[in-house]
Motif scaffolding. Sequence first.
Motif, PDB file in Angstrom:
ATOM      1  N   GLU A 264      41.988  -0.277  31.613  1.00 50.30           N
ATOM      2  CA  GLU A 264      40.971   0.773  31.588  1.00 50.30           C
ATOM      3  C   GLU A 264      40.210   0.777  30.265  1.00 50.30           C
ATOM      4  N   GLN A 265      40.928   0.550  29.161  1.00 53.99           N
ATOM      5  CA  GLN A 265      40.258   0.471  27.860  1.00 53.99           C
ATOM      6  C   GLN A 265      39.242  -0.666  27.850  1.00 53.99           C
ATOM      7  N   ARG A 266      39.664  -1.835  28.325  1.00 54.75           N
ATOM      8  CA  ARG A 266      38.799  -3.007  28.324  1.00 54.75           C
ATOM      9  C   ARG A 266      37.562  -2.772  29.190  1.00 54.75           C
ATOM     10  N   GLU A 267      37.766  -2.196  30.375  1.00 59.32           N
ATOM     11  CA  GLU A 267      36.641  -1.937  31.274  1.00 59.32           C
ATOM     12  C   GLU A 267      35.681  -0.909  30.686  1.00 59.32           C
ATOM     13  N   THR A 268      36.222   0.106  30.009  1.00 62.51           N
ATOM     14  CA  THR A 268      35.367   1.128  29.399  1.00 62.51           C
ATOM     15  C   THR A 268      34.495   0.525  28.306  1.00 62.51           C
ATOM     16  N   LEU A 269      35.079  -0.306  27.445  1.00 65.68           N
ATOM     17  CA  LEU A 269      34.299  -0.938  26.375  1.00 65.68           C
ATOM     18  C   LEU A 269      33.249  -1.884  26.946  1.00 65.68           C
ATOM     19  N   ASP A 270      33.608  -2.613  27.990  1.00 69.73           N
ATOM     20  CA  ASP A 270      32.636  -3.528  28.604  1.00 69.73           C
ATOM     21  C   ASP A 270      31.433  -2.750  29.140  1.00 69.73           C
ATOM     22  N   ARG A 271      31.694  -1.614  29.758  1.00 71.22           N
ATOM     23  CA  ARG A 271      30.592  -0.815  30.296  1.00 71.22           C
ATOM     24  C   ARG A 271      29.761  -0.185  29.179  1.00 71.22           C
ATOM     25  N   PHE A 272      30.419   0.181  28.073  1.00 73.09           N
ATOM     26  CA  PHE A 272      29.681   0.732  26.933  1.00 73.09           C
ATOM     27  C   PHE A 272      28.786  -0.327  26.308  1.00 73.09           C
ATOM     28  N   ARG A 273      29.308  -1.548  26.178  1.00 69.88           N
ATOM     29  CA  ARG A 273      28.516  -2.644  25.613  1.00 69.88           C
ATOM     30  C   ARG A 273      27.292  -2.949  26.483  1.00 69.88           C
ATOM     31  N   SER A 274      27.489  -2.886  27.779  1.00 70.13           N
ATOM     32  CA  SER A 274      26.403  -3.247  28.682  1.00 70.13           C
ATOM     33  C   SER A 274      25.419  -2.105  28.909  1.00 70.13           C
ATOM     34  N   GLY A 275      25.659  -0.942  28.265  1.00 69.77           N
ATOM     35  CA  GLY A 275      24.719   0.166  28.357  1.00 69.77           C
ATOM     36  C   GLY A 275      24.859   1.014  29.597  1.00 69.77           C
ATOM     37  N   GLU A 276      26.022   0.964  30.265  1.00 74.54           N
ATOM     38  CA  GLU A 276      26.205   1.762  31.473  1.00 74.54           C
ATOM     39  C   GLU A 276      26.366   3.247  31.155  1.00 74.54           C
ATOM     40  N   PHE A 277      26.777   3.582  29.942  1.00 74.98           N
ATOM     41  CA  PHE A 277      26.784   4.974  29.494  1.00 74.98           C
ATOM     42  C   PHE A 277      26.477   4.990  28.011  1.00 74.98           C
ATOM     43  N   GLU A 278      26.126   6.159  27.478  1.00 80.82           N
ATOM     44  CA  GLU A 278      25.553   6.206  26.138  1.00 80.82           C
ATOM     45  C   GLU A 278      26.434   6.851  25.074  1.00 80.82           C
ATOM     46  N   VAL A 279      27.465   7.590  25.458  1.00 80.37           N
ATOM     47  CA  VAL A 279      28.319   8.277  24.480  1.00 80.37           C
ATOM     48  C   VAL A 279      29.772   7.917  24.732  1.00 80.37           C
ATOM     49  N   LEU A 280      30.444   7.417  23.692  1.00 76.45           N
ATOM     50  CA  LEU A 280      31.868   7.110  23.749  1.00 76.45           C
ATOM     51  C   LEU A 280      32.598   8.106  22.856  1.00 76.45           C
ATOM     52  N   VAL A 281      33.495   8.887  23.431  1.00 75.06           N
ATOM     53  CA  VAL A 281      34.317   9.831  22.663  1.00 75.06           C
ATOM     54  C   VAL A 281      35.697   9.217  22.498  1.00 75.06           C
ATOM     55  N   SER A 282      36.061   8.929  21.257  1.00 80.38           N
ATOM     56  CA  SER A 282      37.257   8.115  21.024  1.00 80.38           C
ATOM     57  C   SER A 282      38.205   8.758  20.021  1.00 80.38           C
ATOM     58  N   THR A 283      39.493   8.542  20.241  1.00 79.92           N
ATOM     59  CA  THR A 283      40.494   8.826  19.220  1.00 79.92           C
ATOM     60  C   THR A 283      40.602   7.608  18.311  1.00 79.92           C
ATOM     61  N   SER A 284      41.621   7.555  17.482  1.00 83.61           N
ATOM     62  CA  SER A 284      41.718   6.517  16.449  1.00 83.61           C
ATOM     63  C   SER A 284      41.891   5.116  17.011  1.00 83.61           C
ATOM     64  N   VAL A 285      42.123   4.982  18.339  1.00 77.29           N
ATOM     65  CA  VAL A 285      42.385   3.662  18.914  1.00 77.29           C
ATOM     66  C   VAL A 285      41.204   2.707  18.727  1.00 77.29           C
ATOM     67  N   ALA A 286      39.968   3.229  18.575  1.00 75.67           N
ATOM     68  CA  ALA A 286      38.796   2.359  18.436  1.00 75.67           C
ATOM     69  C   ALA A 286      38.420   2.104  16.988  1.00 75.67           C
ATOM     70  N   GLU A 287      39.221   2.616  16.043  1.00 72.15           N
ATOM     71  CA  GLU A 287      38.846   2.488  14.640  1.00 72.15           C
ATOM     72  C   GLU A 287      39.008   1.079  14.092  1.00 72.15           C
ATOM     73  N   GLU A 288      40.150   0.464  14.391  1.00 72.66           N
ATOM     74  CA  GLU A 288      40.591  -0.659  13.577  1.00 72.66           C
ATOM     75  C   GLU A 288      40.184  -1.997  14.172  1.00 72.66           C
ATOM     76  N   GLY A 289      39.075  -2.537  13.677  1.00 70.67           N
ATOM     77  CA  GLY A 289      38.711  -3.902  13.988  1.00 70.67           C
ATOM     78  C   GLY A 289      38.186  -4.149  15.387  1.00 70.67           C
ATOM     79  N   LEU A 290      38.293  -3.177  16.278  1.00 72.79           N
ATOM     80  CA  LEU A 290      37.876  -3.399  17.650  1.00 72.79           C
ATOM     81  C   LEU A 290      36.370  -3.598  17.712  1.00 72.79           C
ATOM     82  N   ASP A 291      35.958  -4.551  18.535  1.00 75.87           N
ATOM     83  CA  ASP A 291      34.541  -4.895  18.590  1.00 75.87           C
ATOM     84  C   ASP A 291      33.787  -3.911  19.462  1.00 75.87           C
ATOM     85  N   VAL A 292      33.726  -2.666  18.984  1.00 80.57           N
ATOM     86  CA  VAL A 292      32.883  -1.672  19.630  1.00 80.57           C
ATOM     87  C   VAL A 292      31.444  -2.043  19.308  1.00 80.57           C
ATOM     88  N   PRO A 293      30.533  -1.961  20.283  1.00 85.52           N
ATOM     89  CA  PRO A 293      29.172  -2.438  20.048  1.00 85.52           C
ATOM     90  C   PRO A 293      28.431  -1.633  18.996  1.00 85.52           C
TER      91      PRO A 293
END
Length: 815
Positions: free
Chosen positions: A414-443
């Motif tokens: 689910e994490q992988r699919e959510t990031l893929d959709r965020f990268r591709s512009g399927e939604f515009e706001v990502l609300v995240s806890t600390s899991v997306a902080e460290e090195g993850l290739d968030v767009p």
Amino acid sequence: MSEPAYVDHPMLAEGVIEARQYQLQLAAAAREDHTLVCLPTGLGKTTVSLLVTAYRLADDAGGKSLLLAPTKPLVEQHAAFYREALRIPDEEIVVFTGETRPDDRADMWNDARVVVATPQVVENDLVGGRIGLEEVVHCTFDECHRATGDYAYTYIAERYHADALNPLVTAMSASPGGNEEDIQTVCENLGVRNVEVMTEDDADVGEHTYDTDVQWERIELPEQVIEVRDAINEVIEDRLDKLRELGVTRVSSPDVSQKDLNKIRAKLQELIDNDQSEGYQGMSVHAEVMKLRRAVELVETQSVESVRRYFERQRNAARSSGASKASQRLVSEPKVKEAMRKADDFDGLHPKFRRARMLLAETLGIEEGERVIVFTESRDTAEALTDFLGEHFDTQRFVGQGDADGSDGMTQKEQRETLDRFRSGEFEVLVSTSVAEEGLDVPEVDLVLFFEPVPTAIRSVQRKGRTGRQTEGKVVVLMAEDTRDEAYFWISQRREQEMEDELRELKGVADDIEGDLGESQRALDDYGDEEAEDASETATAATSDDTQPAEADGGSAAGGGDGQAGLTDFDAPDPDDVAESEDEGVAARADSGDEESVEVVVDQRELDSNIARDLSKRDEVETRLETLSVGDYVLSDRVAVERKSHADFLDTLLGGDRSIFEQAKDLTRHYTRPVLLLEGDGDLYAERNVHPNAIRATLSSLAVDWGISVVQTRGEDDTAEMIQTIAEREQTDNDREVSAHGEKAAKTLGEQQEYVVSSIADIGPVTARSLLEEFGTVEAVMTAREDDLTEADGVGQVTAERIREVVGSDYQPDA
């Protein structure tokens, strides 16, 4: 604007790796020695490591590369990048996480050229003897600032330097530590001798960065929220008064710091150690203060909704069996009930919510931005924000897996699919806890919004790295006035400035640090044999002439036609040289490990101690991990060892989960020569308020009535030595074999049934009991459908598939 040039190398896919001068320079340096690469977030530290991997694998056709990253999403991201960039079949670039079965990992390791893994999994496989590092020619430690204390990076690095025939370490971080001492510790723990630092002040790096505007916005709390907070603070003051009466503190303010609370706890522990009952009473009060302090922090800085959910969990905990007195007193306290009522009656929003909505409207509407990330510390707040912002913007949450409080998490898929959709512009706001902080290739995003300040420089730097990588970025931090937010603000400001100053200073004194590391890490040379060292020196001498970090005449290293960069460091190796190198490597591997060794079977739970790691590093010992139903270590078909610290042993006498005699019964039922190792260098009779005669009676009963040998050891090192000594006596002197199930066959019918089921797919005794309770008979378990198997407690889809595979597949004697 001219088309970018790309790195041209036989191991790299064409047109994938852009030739950036600073990356090529860092890669050239990292090829020469064990190197710490410090580079701002988003500027391609992983690309630097990949370039080094390409060189090392091209130079050693039989070698492997190991890349370690601290989280599953980060591992998946790196693997995808390597598959895209390297000319290696996808199936030879494998991922190791806790979701991959241990036996499968062992098979995958043998066939892989590149392994991308979480460190805990590799640590377990090394301790369990499933994999070896001999053929690993490049090991990368991503987010290497974690390499402190008992974190798995430290153990893996030590094993790598000891076992690999031709080791090379690349450590990577945008924020390696808060000061020079921290950085030095990381380098020493990973065996790093070379430090390469580039900052945004470097011209070539600056070409690929943009300014990040950081704005701090003060938010005023409404009166109703302050009333909830003040009601809780009154209870904190009352509990602190009780602790003052015990003489463990002089603090009375509800704004008590965590440092002061730690001091109070230490003094209470002293009372307990001195057999003073006031210590136990005080610990319970201290636990209340900690819970109340968390509630205040939530209502001040997060949301009223988050404190509502927190109180609800406390109510549920107080109703559960075995609830602590602290939880029970907390929810029955009249002033806490009043605070709960006020929170329930509050129908408004924390003002941070409204301000967040306005900032998003400005960014996505007026400024025509495309993407925004909102970070928050609380999963409850993340869920509330997702619901609130989702009424106005296309919003998705991004959180870790389930937590202890029962909050719904996200699977890795689910994490992988959510990031893929965020990268591709399927939604515009990502609300995240600390899991997306460290090195993850968030767009790349237009705004990073901190719902609260982050009190550590490392995490703040990581978060800000999500913006300003391709265009000018903006960071906004919301700060509630007169709350803990302000304290975190000043801490964050100070630590971030220290980090920036330290990186600049590190850049200036890197040579001095390397000199210090050279003095302190000469032992690295002692890990390998003389042949390996000579081979390494020869390889270094042979390549030293063509590894200049940049063109001497100032020309670009990205020269060459057709958009391809001619990287002098990445010349294709001569096939004959590769063949000779491979043959020599095979011969060297065949010569190693001829000495006779003993086997020690280790229970998975013993990984919390250092004993299994210590044993696994010894040439004379082979360790194997299993989930043991009896004992902590199995040393032969008749000897199992139960290890207990003095405290653990005394706990079993004072009503712990299982009495020592229950454990003795299990030991003697399965093994004829069980051993109890009592570990501790203090006085066993003086550690607790237990009468010495009670301890003597227990020890004498274990020895005389149960036939268990009781052996005293001074600490973990002594325990490891004793375990090896017993194993050698059993296996070498007495020629006994190792059996994790023991030699005794006098089992009850139920035990025999559990034994049969537990042997299927190595599912273990707990799951075996669960299956038998669900299906009633061994036969019913064996014939159950895959979907029905998952109905048993503790049986997931992977386990069910494995059971059906073992039970239903044709017999394969050589498999």
